[in-house]
Design a protein around this motif. Sequence first.
Motif, PDB file in Angstrom:
ATOM      1  N   PHE A 121     -86.748  48.174 -99.080  1.00  0.00           N
ATOM      2  CA  PHE A 121     -87.738  47.465 -99.887  1.00  0.00           C
ATOM      3  C   PHE A 121     -89.011  47.226 -99.081  1.00  0.00           C
ATOM      4  CE2 PHE A 121     -89.568  43.430-101.373  1.00  0.00           C
ATOM      5  CZ  PHE A 121     -89.758  43.718-102.716  1.00  0.00           C
ATOM      6  N   PHE A 122     -88.845  46.724 -97.861  1.00  0.00           N
ATOM      7  CA  PHE A 122     -90.015  46.432 -97.033  1.00  0.00           C
ATOM      8  C   PHE A 122     -90.639  47.701 -96.460  1.00  0.00           C
ATOM      9  CE2 PHE A 122     -88.223  42.139 -97.034  1.00  0.00           C
ATOM     10  CZ  PHE A 122     -89.366  41.426 -97.319  1.00  0.00           C
ATOM     11  N   ALA A 123     -89.826  48.706 -96.143  1.00  0.00           N
ATOM     12  CA  ALA A 123     -90.367  49.966 -95.608  1.00  0.00           C
ATOM     13  C   ALA A 123     -91.219  50.674 -96.662  1.00  0.00           C
ATOM     14  CB  ALA A 123     -89.237  50.859 -95.144  1.00  0.00           C
ATOM     15  N   ALA A 124     -90.830  50.549 -97.913  1.00  0.00           N
ATOM     16  CA  ALA A 124     -91.568  51.206 -98.982  1.00  0.00           C
ATOM     17  C   ALA A 124     -92.820  50.432 -99.363  1.00  0.00           C
ATOM     18  CB  ALA A 124     -90.675  51.394-100.202  1.00  0.00           C
ATOM     19  N   LYS A 126     -92.903  47.695-101.107  1.00  0.00           N
ATOM     20  CA  LYS A 126     -92.777  47.124-102.456  1.00  0.00           C
ATOM     21  C   LYS A 126     -93.104  45.628-102.474  1.00  0.00           C
ATOM     22  CE  LYS A 126     -89.385  50.500-103.921  1.00  0.00           C
ATOM     23  NZ  LYS A 126     -88.000  50.741-104.308  1.00  0.00           N
ATOM     24  N   HIS A 127     -92.949  44.971-101.334  1.00  0.00           N
ATOM     25  CA  HIS A 127     -93.255  43.545-101.280  1.00  0.00           C
ATOM     26  C   HIS A 127     -94.760  43.294-101.384  1.00  0.00           C
ATOM     27  CE1 HIS A 127     -93.758  44.892 -97.172  1.00  0.00           C
ATOM     28  NE2 HIS A 127     -94.406  43.775 -96.890  1.00  0.00           N
ATOM     29  N   LEU A 128     -95.559  44.331-101.142  1.00  0.00           N
ATOM     30  CA  LEU A 128     -97.019  44.185-101.196  1.00  0.00           C
ATOM     31  C   LEU A 128     -97.571  44.523-102.581  1.00  0.00           C
ATOM     32  CD1 LEU A 128     -97.874  45.901 -97.804  1.00  0.00           C
ATOM     33  CD2 LEU A 128     -97.724  43.458 -98.272  1.00  0.00           C
ATOM     34  N   ALA A 129     -96.772  45.169-103.401  1.00  0.00           N
ATOM     35  CA  ALA A 129     -97.244  45.637-104.717  1.00  0.00           C
ATOM     36  C   ALA A 129     -97.146  44.508-105.757  1.00  0.00           C
ATOM     37  CB  ALA A 129     -96.433  46.836-105.157  1.00  0.00           C
ATOM     38  N   LYS A 130     -98.177  43.690-105.806  1.00  0.00           N
ATOM     39  CA  LYS A 130     -98.209  42.616-106.795  1.00  0.00           C
ATOM     40  C   LYS A 130     -99.530  42.612-107.502  1.00  0.00           C
ATOM     41  CE  LYS A 130     -94.822  39.377-105.246  1.00  0.00           C
ATOM     42  NZ  LYS A 130     -94.461  38.037-105.101  1.00  0.00           N
TER      43      LYS A 130
END
Length: 130
Positions: A121-124, A126-130
């Motif tokens: 999740f963090f490598a991709a 996805k946590h930044l996609a908001k």
Amino acid sequence: MSFIQILEAISGFVWGVPMMVLILLGGLWLTIRVKCLQIHKLGLALKWMFKNEEGGSGEVSSFAALCTALSATIGTGNIVGVATAVTAGGPGALFWMELTAFLGMATKYAAGVVAKETKEFFAAGKHLAK
């Protein structure tokens, strides 16, 4: 009542019977959720433990990786802990240790899955996609 006394009261409650019950119930719940993975995937786990990955690169075998992971997980404290438990609790302590270890396998598996998913999740990003 001082801060230290409050912490000691909390510690005395948490590290008693309630914690043992929560650990066992959590392991039982996870064992049910993973459909008794410890039993029905045992053959596959043993096969992979002694067989190197075909076509894989690297010098560490599956068995060597397993031994390294187990040494980090088990440690010397658990070896001494078994002797202490048997001395203090008698042979019944072995039953509870084996039951807890069986249920702990599901807990260890679940923790590994969560770690892998979180890493991806963090490598991709996805946590930044908001």
